[in-house]
Write a protein that holds these residues in place. Structure first.
Motif, PDB file in Angstrom:
ATOM      1  N   ALA A  43      -4.054  -7.718   2.768  1.00  0.00           N
ATOM      2  CA  ALA A  43      -4.461  -6.827   3.861  1.00  0.00           C
ATOM      3  C   ALA A  43      -4.300  -5.366   3.470  1.00  0.00           C
ATOM      4  CB  ALA A  43      -3.643  -7.142   5.110  1.00  0.00           C
ATOM      5  N   LEU A  44      -3.210  -5.052   2.773  1.00  0.00           N
ATOM      6  CA  LEU A  44      -3.009  -3.671   2.337  1.00  0.00           C
ATOM      7  C   LEU A  44      -4.083  -3.248   1.344  1.00  0.00           C
ATOM      8  CD1 LEU A  44       0.881  -3.638   1.921  1.00  0.00           C
ATOM      9  CD2 LEU A  44      -0.465  -2.502   3.709  1.00  0.00           C
ATOM     10  N   LEU A  45      -4.517  -4.169   0.495  1.00  0.00           N
ATOM     11  CA  LEU A  45      -5.590  -3.841  -0.437  1.00  0.00           C
ATOM     12  C   LEU A  45      -6.894  -3.597   0.297  1.00  0.00           C
ATOM     13  CD1 LEU A  45      -6.697  -3.506  -3.273  1.00  0.00           C
ATOM     14  CD2 LEU A  45      -6.958  -5.995  -3.404  1.00  0.00           C
ATOM     15  N   ALA A  89     -10.966   0.331   2.278  1.00  0.00           N
ATOM     16  CA  ALA A  89     -11.669   1.042   3.353  1.00  0.00           C
ATOM     17  C   ALA A  89     -11.408   2.539   3.277  1.00  0.00           C
ATOM     18  CB  ALA A  89     -11.225   0.486   4.705  1.00  0.00           C
ATOM     19  N   GLU A  90     -10.180   2.928   3.028  1.00  0.00           N
ATOM     20  CA  GLU A  90      -9.863   4.352   2.900  1.00  0.00           C
ATOM     21  C   GLU A  90     -10.629   4.978   1.739  1.00  0.00           C
ATOM     22  OE1 GLU A  90      -8.160   6.335   4.765  1.00  0.00           O
ATOM     23  OE2 GLU A  90      -7.466   4.847   6.205  1.00  0.00           O
ATOM     24  N   TYR A  91     -10.775   4.233   0.684  1.00  0.00           N
ATOM     25  CA  TYR A  91     -11.514   4.764  -0.466  1.00  0.00           C
ATOM     26  C   TYR A  91     -12.979   4.970  -0.125  1.00  0.00           C
ATOM     27  CZ  TYR A  91     -13.427   5.128  -5.164  1.00  0.00           C
ATOM     28  OH  TYR A  91     -14.092   5.579  -6.283  1.00  0.00           O
ATOM     29  N   GLN A  92     -13.553   3.998   0.576  1.00  0.00           N
ATOM     30  CA  GLN A  92     -14.965   4.145   0.968  1.00  0.00           C
ATOM     31  C   GLN A  92     -15.160   5.329   1.906  1.00  0.00           C
ATOM     32  OE1 GLN A  92     -16.135   0.341   2.539  1.00  0.00           O
ATOM     33  NE2 GLN A  92     -15.837  -0.728   0.570  1.00  0.00           N
ATOM     34  N   ARG A  93     -14.227   5.517   2.842  1.00  0.00           N
ATOM     35  CA  ARG A  93     -14.336   6.662   3.740  1.00  0.00           C
ATOM     36  C   ARG A  93     -14.211   7.968   2.969  1.00  0.00           C
ATOM     37  NH1 ARG A  93     -10.228   7.341   8.739  1.00  0.00           N
ATOM     38  NH2 ARG A  93      -8.766   7.684   7.015  1.00  0.00           N
ATOM     39  N   ALA A  94     -13.335   7.998   1.992  1.00  0.00           N
ATOM     40  CA  ALA A  94     -13.191   9.215   1.190  1.00  0.00           C
ATOM     41  C   ALA A  94     -14.448   9.485   0.384  1.00  0.00           C
ATOM     42  CB  ALA A  94     -11.989   9.074   0.267  1.00  0.00           C
ATOM     43  N   LEU A 115     -10.587  11.625  -1.930  1.00  0.00           N
ATOM     44  CA  LEU A 115     -11.108  10.474  -2.655  1.00  0.00           C
ATOM     45  C   LEU A 115     -10.138  10.039  -3.763  1.00  0.00           C
ATOM     46  CD1 LEU A 115     -13.401   8.471  -3.213  1.00  0.00           C
ATOM     47  CD2 LEU A 115     -14.424  10.202  -4.721  1.00  0.00           C
ATOM     48  N   ALA A 116      -9.560  11.018  -4.471  1.00  0.00           N
ATOM     49  CA  ALA A 116      -8.596  10.689  -5.525  1.00  0.00           C
ATOM     50  C   ALA A 116      -7.363  10.013  -4.933  1.00  0.00           C
ATOM     51  CB  ALA A 116      -8.202  11.949  -6.275  1.00  0.00           C
ATOM     52  N   LEU A 117      -6.891  10.498  -3.778  1.00  0.00           N
ATOM     53  CA  LEU A 117      -5.737   9.891  -3.133  1.00  0.00           C
ATOM     54  C   LEU A 117      -6.046   8.458  -2.699  1.00  0.00           C
ATOM     55  CD1 LEU A 117      -2.896  10.139  -2.001  1.00  0.00           C
ATOM     56  CD2 LEU A 117      -3.885  11.098   0.105  1.00  0.00           C
ATOM     57  N   ALA A 118      -7.234   8.261  -2.165  1.00  0.00           N
ATOM     58  CA  ALA A 118      -7.639   6.916  -1.754  1.00  0.00           C
ATOM     59  C   ALA A 118      -7.750   5.986  -2.958  1.00  0.00           C
ATOM     60  CB  ALA A 118      -8.959   6.982  -0.996  1.00  0.00           C
ATOM     61  N   ALA A 119      -8.245   6.530  -4.085  1.00  0.00           N
ATOM     62  CA  ALA A 119      -8.355   5.716  -5.299  1.00  0.00           C
ATOM     63  C   ALA A 119      -6.970   5.296  -5.801  1.00  0.00           C
ATOM     64  CB  ALA A 119      -9.111   6.486  -6.377  1.00  0.00           C
ATOM     65  N   ARG A 171      -5.614   2.654  -3.546  1.00  0.00           N
ATOM     66  CA  ARG A 171      -6.263   1.369  -3.831  1.00  0.00           C
ATOM     67  C   ARG A 171      -5.698   0.740  -5.102  1.00  0.00           C
ATOM     68  NH1 ARG A 171     -12.622   1.070  -5.254  1.00  0.00           N
ATOM     69  NH2 ARG A 171     -11.797   2.257  -7.019  1.00  0.00           N
ATOM     70  N   ARG A 172      -5.441   1.564  -6.115  1.00  0.00           N
ATOM     71  CA  ARG A 172      -4.893   1.044  -7.373  1.00  0.00           C
ATOM     72  C   ARG A 172      -3.493   0.478  -7.148  1.00  0.00           C
ATOM     73  NH1 ARG A 172      -1.987   3.327 -11.792  1.00  0.00           N
ATOM     74  NH2 ARG A 172      -2.436   2.228 -13.745  1.00  0.00           N
ATOM     75  N   VAL A 173      -2.657   1.173  -6.353  1.00  0.00           N
ATOM     76  CA  VAL A 173      -1.323   0.665  -6.052  1.00  0.00           C
ATOM     77  C   VAL A 173      -1.408  -0.664  -5.311  1.00  0.00           C
ATOM     78  CG1 VAL A 173       0.766   1.089  -4.700  1.00  0.00           C
ATOM     79  CG2 VAL A 173      -0.220   2.925  -6.078  1.00  0.00           C
ATOM     80  N   ALA A 174      -2.331  -0.743  -4.350  1.00  0.00           N
ATOM     81  CA  ALA A 174      -2.489  -1.992  -3.591  1.00  0.00           C
ATOM     82  C   ALA A 174      -2.929  -3.132  -4.503  1.00  0.00           C
ATOM     83  CB  ALA A 174      -3.505  -1.780  -2.469  1.00  0.00           C
ATOM     84  N   ARG A 175      -3.810  -2.836  -5.463  1.00  0.00           N
ATOM     85  CA  ARG A 175      -4.230  -3.871  -6.409  1.00  0.00           C
ATOM     86  C   ARG A 175      -3.067  -4.317  -7.287  1.00  0.00           C
ATOM     87  NH1 ARG A 175     -10.085  -1.439  -8.461  1.00  0.00           N
ATOM     88  NH2 ARG A 175     -11.307  -2.103  -6.636  1.00  0.00           N
ATOM     89  N   LEU A 176      -2.266  -3.343  -7.768  1.00  0.00           N
ATOM     90  CA  LEU A 176      -1.115  -3.683  -8.601  1.00  0.00           C
ATOM     91  C   LEU A 176      -0.110  -4.523  -7.824  1.00  0.00           C
ATOM     92  CD1 LEU A 176      -0.453  -0.352 -10.548  1.00  0.00           C
ATOM     93  CD2 LEU A 176      -1.315  -2.504 -11.474  1.00  0.00           C
ATOM     94  N   ASP A 177       0.143  -4.141  -6.576  1.00  0.00           N
ATOM     95  CA  ASP A 177       1.088  -4.912  -5.768  1.00  0.00           C
ATOM     96  C   ASP A 177       0.604  -6.353  -5.590  1.00  0.00           C
ATOM     97  OD1 ASP A 177       2.756  -2.786  -5.553  1.00  0.00           O
ATOM     98  OD2 ASP A 177       2.115  -2.182  -3.539  1.00  0.00           O
ATOM     99  N   LEU A 178      -0.703  -6.503  -5.408  1.00  0.00           N
ATOM    100  CA  LEU A 178      -1.234  -7.860  -5.255  1.00  0.00           C
ATOM    101  C   LEU A 178      -1.097  -8.642  -6.560  1.00  0.00           C
ATOM    102  CD1 LEU A 178      -2.612  -9.896  -3.427  1.00  0.00           C
ATOM    103  CD2 LEU A 178      -4.826  -8.957  -4.157  1.00  0.00           C
ATOM    104  N   GLN A 179      -1.338  -7.960  -7.685  1.00  0.00           N
ATOM    105  CA  GLN A 179      -1.167  -8.630  -8.975  1.00  0.00           C
ATOM    106  C   GLN A 179       0.304  -8.988  -9.222  1.00  0.00           C
ATOM    107  OE1 GLN A 179      -2.793  -6.013 -11.921  1.00  0.00           O
ATOM    108  NE2 GLN A 179      -4.901  -6.229 -11.202  1.00  0.00           N
ATOM    109  N   ARG A 180       1.217  -8.107  -8.771  1.00  0.00           N
ATOM    110  CA  ARG A 180       2.642  -8.333  -9.004  1.00  0.00           C
ATOM    111  C   ARG A 180       3.222  -9.414  -8.104  1.00  0.00           C
ATOM    112  NH1 ARG A 180       3.854  -1.855  -9.394  1.00  0.00           N
ATOM    113  NH2 ARG A 180       3.314  -1.625 -11.614  1.00  0.00           N
ATOM    114  N   ALA A 181       2.403  -9.948  -7.223  1.00  0.00           N
ATOM    115  CA  ALA A 181       2.854 -11.110  -6.462  1.00  0.00           C
ATOM    116  C   ALA A 181       3.068 -12.302  -7.387  1.00  0.00           C
ATOM    117  CB  ALA A 181       1.836 -11.452  -5.379  1.00  0.00           C
TER     118      ALA A 181
END
Length: 414
Positions: A105-107, A112-117, A187-191, A194-204
């Motif tokens: 969900a966080l990812l 969505a935040e990235y798309q809005r940015a 946009l950079a902040l959203a990116a 998004r990268r942190v959210a992807r890493l967190d999902l991978q680190r599961a």
């Protein structure tokens, strides 16, 4: 009659032995008349042999490189455990898994935040284009009004209005450009989010950072990641086990990295090894240093096992004599050399002591004969002879036994 015959035969066969005893006694008497007997001593020959110097060590087997595995995302339930203590794992292998519902969900939120940015950047760029077009128009109008004013066909008020409009358009253009910068930063902040959210999902998926042996597992199904101070897993990199060996401080100067070692491990027997690390300090209470001895790989090696053994600090071929042949006093070390039956006291420089042999660095050459024991009772110039080797049977007893057996045979034949 039979008994008499046996007696006569036995007496006849024992006669040479009695004669030999009489001759020996006569010779001994003659020698006593001539002078004192030459003492018999145990002799040994100086020979070249292998010599070693060893340092005793003892301690406990430990992991050469322990690796602790902690969760990189906290507060998520452990849903799956894939390995147990004692398993060998490869680098990158999954050890356990965490619940991914919240992380997914966080990812999605970060996406969505990235798309809005991204949309904000596009909008800001459009505003910049519009402001730039307005500025071009304002500049053209200002130039036209100036020409008309110069020809007297426009009023001063019209010129002032055109100047103000051109300035407003220029400011609007600058503001639009700044808006583009703000949108790109968002946009950079959203990116990044998004990268942190992807890493967190991978680190599961909790993976092994190195290949090796799982030595401990603290992870439990249903517990939350990061809920305690202990690691979820403890690994031994490459499964390498070594000995943390205690060495007495007086022996530390002789230790060298790479020196061979012979280690006896509880329940496994003898294992070859070599010194990997020299102690950098000594415990002020025990006066012991802690060396690390790498061991040859062998099934059954486990951290915590007790081991002891030796580190070979020196190893060479040298001339050696029995250790008892080397005499020491305030004048130094000496050896009683025997040449043609005469004792010659010779000063020597002794070295290593190994398996009852003493290395002779100077003073005795290979092949020379020395007194192996009781050399302190003799002086330079004394005469000695080699002692008769033990285990030699006395002939008279053998002859008498033969006589008795022969007499019995003859009587039986009669």
């Amino acid at each position: 009659m039979r008994a008499l015959l046996i007696f006569l035969v036995a007496a006849w066969l024992a006669l040479p032995a009695f004669a030999e005893d009489a001759a020996r006694q006569g010779g001994t008497a003659d020698e006593a008349a001539e002078g004192p007997a030459i003492p018999a001593v145990t002799l040994a020959t100086a020979a070249r042999t292998g010599m070693q110097a060893r340092v005793p060590v003892s301690g406990t087997l430990v992991a050469r490189q322990p690796v602790q595995v902690f969760p990189q995302v906290t507060g998520h339930e452990i849903t799956e455990i894939l390995v147990e203590a004692g398993d060998m794992v490869e680098q990158g292998q999954v050890l356990a898994r965490l619940d991914t519902d919240t992380l997914s969900a966080l990812l999605e939120q970060a996406e969505a935040e990235y798309q809005r940015a991204e949309a904000g950047v596009s909008q800001a760029e459009s505003s910049t284009d519009s402001a730039a077009a307005a500025l071009v128009q304002a500049e053209a109008t200002l130039n036209r009004i100036r020409r008309l004013r110069d020809s007297g066909n426009a009023s001063q008020a019209a010129l002032d209005e055109a100047i103000a409009a051109e300035a407003a358009a220029r400011a609007q253009t600058a503001s639009a450009a700044d808006g583009v910068g703000v949108a790109k930063a968002a946009l950079a902040l959203a990116a990044a989010s998004r990268r942190v959210a992807r890493l967190d999902l991978q680190r599961a998926d909790i993976v092994a950072p190195v290949g090796g042996l799982v030595s401990a597992r603290n992870a439990e199904l249903g517990s939350l990641s990061g809920g305690g101070a202990d690691p979820l897993f403890t690994l031994i990199a490459d499964g390498s086990i070594e000995l943390a060996a205690e060495v007495i401080e007086t022996a530390l100067p002789s230790l060298k990295a790479g020196a061979p070692a012979e280690i006896s491990v509880a329940g496994l027997g003898r294992i070859e090894g070599e010194v990997r690390l020299i102690p950098a300090s000594v415990d002020p209470v025990t006066r012991l240093g802690l060396a690390r001895i790498a061991l040859s790989p062998q099934p059954g090696l486990r951290s915590g096992l007790f081991a002891n053994g030796w580190v070979i600090t020196e190893q060479r071929e040298a001339v050696a004599v029995p250790a008892s042949a080397v005499l020491s006093d305030s004048d130094g070390e000496r050896v009683q050399v025997v040449r043609d039956g005469v004792v010659e006291t010779r000063q020597v420089r002794a070295g290593l002591l190994w398996q009852g042999q003493r290395e002779i660095l100077e003073g005795v050459a290979e092949g020379e004969t020395v007194i192996a024991r009781s050399g302190a009772f003799f002086r330079d110039g004394d005469r000695v002879r080699a002692a008769q080797p033990q285990g030699e049977a006395m002939q008279p007893q053998g002859d008498a036994q033969t006589a008795r057996e022969g007499a019995d045979d003859m009587a039986d034949g009669t």
